[in-house]
Structures are given as structure tokens and as C-alpha cells.
Design an enzyme around this catalytic site. Structure first.
Site, PDB file in Angstrom:
ATOM      1  CG  ASP A 101      13.006  65.098  22.648  1.00 22.08           C
ATOM      2  OD1 ASP A 101      13.167  63.877  22.504  1.00 22.08           O
ATOM      3  OD2 ASP A 101      13.166  65.916  21.727  1.00 22.08           O
TER       4      ASP A 101
ATOM      5  CB  CYS B 104      12.272  64.819  17.809  1.00 22.99           C
ATOM      6  SG  CYS B 104      13.444  64.620  16.447  1.00 22.99           S
TER       7      CYS B 104
END
EC number: 1.7.1.13
Length: 275
Positions: free
Chosen positions: A189, A182
Site C-alpha cells: 500500500d 495489507c
């Protein structure tokens, strides 16, 4: 609307009454300028969002639940920050609505305003849950290639084409090893990515090394996919290219950006096993 001013990484109150002001749009242009996306977009496509924690009250106060998917066109000026999206959806939890059509109308109006363009909304009610499908990304998986890896921030110079003498090829390659972080919080992620292209053959080991090089890179999902698209376009010069990533969900939402220069229909937005 800068990412560092968003709700990400901050303690947030979970508002349970409808509040569209919770949505936090972030302009796409600044990152596109950094990535090198020209003002005339070299791709079209959408960001497919799927929500698994959608609930509201009927007029008599009884809770309702549903799944929802949202298609945000890539040519809209804004992305919607994901935590703000989650907070917005949670603001329906104690909100009474006349029915699913009223819910859809509100969702479409609010999200379209935040994105700056028409957002398509699909709602799936519980009686249709059993008809929802799953599928893995089509293509040849390159993850079993025996490669050495020592770059964990994006290295477009790793990409190269092969001198095969075969001329122009068209193929679809898949990897489950895409990971980024992120932009604001640094949280990981995870994604599977599909690369379809027509052009000189891309050396598969170099493509896998390149995709793995995102492992310590901080950027939003949509920006990572556009960076991959632009890097492959510049380094390998395909005649046509598409990049499609299916990211695992966080906070009841998954985000799946799709960018293509092929003339093709949008993907079916089928979730993978990891999602």
C-alpha cells in the site's frame, strides 16, 4: 468479524446484482487497543473513500457511470474491509435503479449500517467530471533529507524533538515515502502523508526515518494512520496534531484516513497525482 475471515486473499465471485450482505465490517477496537488509543478518542476525523468504478442500469437497462466519495467518521465502531466494499459496489453493475437519488439512498443506508454510524455519500455524474480537481498535500516535503535507514518495521523510538530554543512551533510536513502492506494479503500500500503539529519542533530526519519504518509493516490504512498519530503524540508530545494519508487506489478504490486534535475543518478530499 476478523480480518482473516474477510474476502481478502480469496477467490471471489463477482456478483452483479445488488447485494448489501457483501459488505464486511471489521471492529476498530481491537487494533486501537493494540495501538494504545484510549477509549475517549484523542482525535476526530474521517476516512475518505473514493470510488472510480461505479456503474448501474437505468430503468430501461442502459448502463450509467459515476464517481463517488464516502466519508466514514473516525468514531464509527467499524471499518469496512476494502475488497468487500469493491464487491458490494460491483453488485450494482446489473442492477436497475430509478435514478441517482435511489442509488445514493441505498449506498448511504448500507454503508452506514456496516460502519455503525452515518456515512456521507457524494456522487459525481459524468457531466461534472471535468470540474473534479487534483492537488498535492500542502506542507514542506522532507523526502530529500540525507538520512540513513535501517529500520523497516515501525520504530517510534526514532522520533525525537529538537532543543532549538525556539519554544513552540507550528508546521506542516509532508512525505511521499510512506509504504505499508495489507494486513491480510501482504500486498503493498503506497501513500503520501501530511503531518501538521503545534509543539516542540520535531527533528525532521527522525520523522522521515520513522515514516519509512512502516515499509514492511502489515496493517490497514486506517490503523497505520492512527498508529502514526499515537506514536508522535507519545514520543513528541505536541499540543495539537493531525495526520492525513492519501493512499493510492486498488480495485478502483482509494482510502484516505484523517485524524486530528486541531480544531479544523475536514480536508477537501482532493486526489493527488499518484491517485
Amino acid at each position: 468479524m476478523h480480518p482473516e475471515l474477510s474476502p481478502l486473499g480469496r477467490t471471489s465471485a463477482y456478483v452483479e446484482q445488488y447485494d448489501p450482505s457483501l459488505l464486511f465490517p471489521i471492529p476498530r477496537q481491537a487494533k486501537r487497543d493494540e495501538i494504545g488509543v484510549p477509549s475517549t478518542l484523542p482525535f476526530f476525523g474521517s476516512d475518505f473513500w473514493n470510488a472510480y468504478e461505479l456503474s448501474w442500469l437505468n430503468p430501461r437497462g442502459k448502463p450509467q457511470v459515476a464517481l463517488a466519495s464516502f466519508m466514514v467518521p473516525a468514531d464509527t465502531p467499524n471499518i469496512i474491509e476494502s475488497k468487500s466494499f469493491k464487491l458490494y459496489l460491483n453488485s450494482y453493475n446489473q442492477t436497475r435503479l430509478d435514478g441517482v437519488d435511489a442509488l445514493r439512498t441505498r449506498l448511504q443506508a448500507d454503508l452506514s449500517q456496516a460502519a455503525g454510524g452515518n456515512v456521507n455519500v457524494r456522487i459525481v455524474l459524468p457531466e461534472a467530471f471535468g470540474r473534479e480537481r487534483m492537488a498535492e498535500l500542502d506542507g514542506y516535503c522532507i523526502d530529500n533529507l540525507d538520512i540513513e535507514v535501517d529500520h523497516y518495521t515501525p520504530q517510534p523510538g526514532l522520533l525525537r524533538t529538537m532543543e532549538t530554543g525556539e519554544g513552540i512551533v507550528e508546521e506542516t510536513l509532508v512525505s511521499n515515502l510512506l509504504k505499508s502492506n495489507c494486513l491480510v494479503t501482504g500486498q503493498p500500500d503506497w501513500a503520501s502523508v501530511q503531518i501538521r503539529y503545534r509543539g516542540m519542533a520535531i527533528e525532521r530526519g527522525s520523522l522521515l526515518q520513522y515514516l519509512i519504518s512502516f515499509r514492511q509493516h502489515n496493517e490497514f490504512h486506517e490503523q497505520c494512520v492512527e498508529r502514526i498519530f499515537m506514536d508522535i503524540s507519545r514520543e513528541c508530545r505536541p499540543e495539537a496534531l493531525s495526520v492525513y494519508a492519501r493512499y493510492t487506489r486498488r480495485g478502483g478504490l482509494d482510502i484516505n484516513p484523517f485524524r486530528t486534535s486541531f480544531t479544523q475543518a475536514a480536508p477537501a478530499n482532493l486526489r493527488t497525482a499518484r491517485q
